[in-house]
Design a protein around this motif. Structure first.
Motif, PDB file in Angstrom:
ATOM      1  N   SER A  25       0.827  -1.207   0.000  1.00 17.79           N
ATOM      2  CA  SER A  25       0.000   0.000   0.000  1.00 17.79           C
ATOM      3  C   SER A  25       0.862   1.258   0.000  1.00 17.79           C
ATOM      4  O   SER A  25       0.631   2.196  -0.756  1.00 17.79           O
ATOM      5  N   ALA A  26       1.876   1.258   0.843  1.00 20.30           N
ATOM      6  CA  ALA A  26       2.676   2.477   1.008  1.00 20.30           C
ATOM      7  C   ALA A  26       3.563   2.748  -0.208  1.00 20.30           C
ATOM      8  O   ALA A  26       3.614   3.860  -0.725  1.00 20.30           O
ATOM      9  N   VAL A  27       4.260   1.716  -0.667  1.00 20.31           N
ATOM     10  CA  VAL A  27       5.174   1.927  -1.795  1.00 20.31           C
ATOM     11  C   VAL A  27       4.374   1.935  -3.085  1.00 20.31           C
ATOM     12  O   VAL A  27       3.716   0.973  -3.424  1.00 20.31           O
ATOM     13  N   LEU A  29       3.126   4.957  -6.469  1.00 23.01           N
ATOM     14  CA  LEU A  29       3.450   6.131  -7.282  1.00 23.01           C
ATOM     15  C   LEU A  29       3.947   7.274  -6.411  1.00 23.01           C
ATOM     16  O   LEU A  29       4.712   8.122  -6.860  1.00 23.01           O
ATOM     17  N   GLY A  30       3.479   7.290  -5.161  1.00 23.77           N
ATOM     18  CA  GLY A  30       3.917   8.344  -4.255  1.00 23.77           C
ATOM     19  C   GLY A  30       5.429   8.390  -4.123  1.00 23.77           C
ATOM     20  O   GLY A  30       6.028   9.467  -4.068  1.00 23.77           O
ATOM     21  N   ASN A  31       6.050   7.231  -4.098  1.00 24.07           N
ATOM     22  CA  ASN A  31       7.506   7.185  -3.927  1.00 24.07           C
ATOM     23  C   ASN A  31       8.246   7.470  -5.215  1.00 24.07           C
ATOM     24  O   ASN A  31       9.226   8.210  -5.230  1.00 24.07           O
ATOM     25  N   PHE A 111      -7.443  10.479  -9.194  1.00 27.14           N
ATOM     26  CA  PHE A 111      -6.297  10.949  -9.994  1.00 27.14           C
ATOM     27  C   PHE A 111      -5.178   9.906 -10.025  1.00 27.14           C
ATOM     28  O   PHE A 111      -4.414   9.818 -10.982  1.00 27.14           O
ATOM     29  N   TYR A 112      -5.122   9.098  -8.969  1.00 26.25           N
ATOM     30  CA  TYR A 112      -4.083   8.050  -8.902  1.00 26.25           C
ATOM     31  C   TYR A 112      -4.233   7.080 -10.076  1.00 26.25           C
ATOM     32  O   TYR A 112      -3.253   6.615 -10.659  1.00 26.25           O
ATOM     33  N   SER A 113      -5.498   6.801 -10.403  1.00 26.87           N
ATOM     34  CA  SER A 113      -5.767   5.864 -11.490  1.00 26.87           C
ATOM     35  C   SER A 113      -5.339   6.453 -12.839  1.00 26.87           C
ATOM     36  O   SER A 113      -4.936   5.714 -13.741  1.00 26.87           O
ATOM     37  N   PHE A 233       2.147  12.043   4.306  1.00 25.27           N
ATOM     38  CA  PHE A 233       0.887  11.317   4.512  1.00 25.27           C
ATOM     39  C   PHE A 233       0.554  10.437   3.313  1.00 25.27           C
ATOM     40  O   PHE A 233       0.187   9.273   3.443  1.00 25.27           O
ATOM     41  N   PHE A 234       0.691  11.026   2.137  1.00 25.53           N
ATOM     42  CA  PHE A 234       0.344  10.310   0.911  1.00 25.53           C
ATOM     43  C   PHE A 234       1.225   9.078   0.748  1.00 25.53           C
ATOM     44  O   PHE A 234       0.755   7.975   0.491  1.00 25.53           O
ATOM     45  N   SER A 235       2.511   9.266   0.931  1.00 21.05           N
ATOM     46  CA  SER A 235       3.431   8.164   0.688  1.00 21.05           C
ATOM     47  C   SER A 235       3.241   7.032   1.703  1.00 21.05           C
ATOM     48  O   SER A 235       3.374   5.863   1.361  1.00 21.05           O
ATOM     49  N   LEU A 236       2.902   7.383   2.935  1.00 20.05           N
ATOM     50  CA  LEU A 236       2.719   6.337   3.946  1.00 20.05           C
ATOM     51  C   LEU A 236       1.284   5.803   3.980  1.00 20.05           C
ATOM     52  O   LEU A 236       0.942   4.997   4.832  1.00 20.05           O
ATOM     53  N   SER A 237       0.456   6.250   3.067  1.00 22.47           N
ATOM     54  CA  SER A 237      -0.954   5.819   3.010  1.00 22.47           C
ATOM     55  C   SER A 237      -1.721   6.171   4.279  1.00 22.47           C
ATOM     56  O   SER A 237      -2.621   5.433   4.683  1.00 22.47           O
ATOM     57  N   LEU A 238      -1.371   7.291   4.908  1.00 24.01           N
ATOM     58  CA  LEU A 238      -2.012   7.627   6.187  1.00 24.01           C
ATOM     59  C   LEU A 238      -3.097   8.677   6.026  1.00 24.01           C
ATOM     60  O   LEU A 238      -3.106   9.438   5.066  1.00 24.01           O
TER      61      LEU A 238
HETATM   62  N1  PHE Z   1       1.020   5.410  -0.461  1.00 26.20           N
HETATM   63  C1  PHE Z   1       0.601   5.239  -1.808  1.00 26.20           C
HETATM   64  C2  PHE Z   1       1.744   5.667  -2.731  1.00 26.20           C
HETATM   65  O1  PHE Z   1       2.735   6.144  -2.289  1.00 26.20           O
HETATM   66  C3  PHE Z   1      -0.663   5.996  -2.123  1.00 26.20           C
HETATM   67  C4  PHE Z   1      -1.747   5.841  -1.110  1.00 26.20           C
HETATM   68  C5  PHE Z   1      -2.200   6.939  -0.403  1.00 26.20           C
HETATM   69  C6  PHE Z   1      -2.301   4.589  -0.852  1.00 26.20           C
HETATM   70  C7  PHE Z   1      -3.206   6.819   0.554  1.00 26.20           C
HETATM   71  C8  PHE Z   1      -3.291   4.452   0.114  1.00 26.20           C
HETATM   72  C9  PHE Z   1      -3.723   5.550   0.813  1.00 26.20           C
HETATM   73  O2  PHE Z   1       1.677   5.535  -3.912  1.00 26.20           O
END
Ligand code: PHE
Length: 458
Positions: A25-27, A29-31, A111-113, A233-238
């Motif tokens: 989940s965390a790793v 597109l954010g990273n 937008f992630y999609s 926050f985004f990168s850690l899925s929090l």
């Molecule tokens: N953490 C994910 C990423 O870095 C994106 C994400 C954000 C997933 C919030 C779940 C919740 O790409």
């Protein structure tokens, strides 16, 4: 998911399975996409330093809180929080923290999609050999053409959502765990290879190191702090319940602090490696670090087009990037899917409904650079950028703030200690609780407050 979950709470067969899923989940597109371009746009080292501080002082404590609440509540974030609030004799309105999370998840995935679709498109480009011998201009042109092509962007966005939906409905969680176990090390390996290349062959590694790690006070600004916190926050899925709902499936026997350490460590490492791989290329081809969100797509193909085995590495890299995006996307769907399943829908209906709404919500983002390129929502930002700003930089931190306040101030220390299998006098527990009660909420509130104040003041 609720029904399946209550009989299958052991579905993460072990702590390792949970770490893998949560890392999946965390790793994402954010990273690899978000971190480098955000660092590039926000002065490099200053952004990186604040980002790391936010991870340590806010991300870590909030992640422990989310997993603890999830494992205690054992249901979707909305209902976990509602039941914990009930046990603690607090208002059941706290469940709206979960509702805000669902809304944030929908917005983010919309937008992630679209970006996930780009990774699919780039698999295709790698397969047809489009990177063969290209330079910086040709590489940027591939991305620019993609942005202009509404039909292709929408097709890829649709494909990405269909893949997510298929995986969620097929319930192939086990398969997914296996994929993460196998592919995550491979992603590490390719990243390290790319860093090695950047170090040895670009002649700009030193410049990149300086850019990423030589802090300059002059670069510090409210905007940099605001962006870095949102990115953390985004990168850690929090802040939206993804990690909380995964925590709901965590076996009781596993140590929450230890698993958190792994997830946060790996996520941060991947982001830093991505930066170390990309910036030397940026400097060596004379690109601006602040050239925007195309950065990863515009730089890495140049290398794949040049090095031995580049064809093979390029295809593999974009496949892995897509997988990383998919495993994150699944966790973005999970809070809403689990919630609607608990309200009585079947899992496929719940996931299908949510996925459809998200697909629709993603269309305006997909059209940002073509049909709707004249639309500006927040300042100069188009639709895509505005949704990203609202979701990542405002909604996630607000979600995290509420989680910190709820867990820190409205749940008894003894309840938390019991879930964490420790006692209240233990130093690690006390450090965590103090950070959760004071440092994290004050930090988040100050960053958001100053930004809002700045927005109104001018
Ligand atoms: N953490 C994910 C990423 O870095 C994106 C994400 C954000 C997933 C919030 C779940 C919740 O790409």
């Amino acid at each position: 998911m609720a029904k399946a979950q209550s009989s299958e709470h052991g579905e993460w067969s072990s702590g390792l399975a949970f770490v893998l899923a949560a890392t999946g989940s965390a790793v994402g597109l954010g990273n690899l996409w978000g971190f480098p371009y955000k660092a590039g746009e926000n002065g490099g080292a200053t952004f990186v330093l604040i980002y790391l501080l936010c991870i340590a002082l806010v991300g870590l404590p909030v992640m422990v809180a989310e997993i603890t609440l999830g494992r205690r509540g054992k249901r979707s974030p909305v209902n976990s929080i509602r039941s914990i609030a009930g046990d603690e004799r607090q208002s059941s309105r706290w469940r709206f923290v979960g509702v805000v999370g669902i809304a944030a998840g929908v917005l983010i995935l919309s937008f992630y999609s679209v970006v996930g679709g780009w990774t699919l498109y780039y698999i295709g480009q790698a397969v047809v050999g489009a990177f063969e011998g290209i330079g910086s201009d040709a590489s940027s042109a591939i991305f620019a053409d993609l942005k202009k092509n509404a039909a292709v962007i929408i097709t890829c966005h649709t494909l990405f959502m269909l893949i997510l939906y298929g995986i969620v409905v097929a319930g192939v969680r086990k398969g997914l765990q296996r994929a993460v176990t196998l592919l995550m090390p491979l992603l590490f390996a390719i990243l390290i290879l790319l860093v090695g290349y950047s170090m040895a062959a670009t002649g700009a590694f030193g410049q990149a190191l300086e850019f990423l790690f030589k802090f300059k006070t002059a670069d510090l600004s409210g905007t940099v702090i605001f962006e870095a916190m949102g990115q953390a926050f985004f990168s850690l899925s929090l802040g939206m319940g993804a990690i909380m709902v995964y925590g709901a499936y965590l076996p009781k026997s596993e140590s929450i602090p230890k698993t958190t350490g792994w997830i946060v460590g790996m996520d941060t490492l991947v982001a830093l490696l991505a930066g170390l791989a990309i910036f030397p290329i940026v400097f060596s081809v004379g690109k601006e670090p602040a050239s925007g969100f195309g950065l990863v797509f515009e730089t890495l193909p140049i290398v794949f087009g040049k090095i031995p085995l580049g064809y093979f590495l390029g295809v593999t890299f974009f496949v892995l990037l897509s997988v990383a995006a998919v495993t994150s996307g699944i966790s973005l769907l999970e809070p809403a899917t689990s919630y609607f399943t608990e309200r009585g829908g079947s899992r496929s209906l719940a996931a299908g409904g949510v996925a459809f709404v998200i697909w629709l919500a993603g269309l305006p983002s997909a059209l940002t650079w073509n049909l709707l390129s004249d639309v500006h929502v927040v300042g100069e930002r188009g639709i895509f950028g505005s949704v990203l700003l609202l979701a990542n930089e405002v909604m996630l931190p607000v979600g995290g703030l509420l989680v910190a306040i709820f867990a820190g101030w409205f749940v008894r220390g003894s309840t938390l200690a019991r879930e964490l299998e420790t006692h209240q006098g233990q130093w690690l527990f006390m450090t965590w609780l103090i950070t959760l009660r004071f440092v994290a909420p004050l930090g988040i509130a100050m960053v958001l407050g100053f930004k809002l104040w700045g927005a109104f003041a001018g």
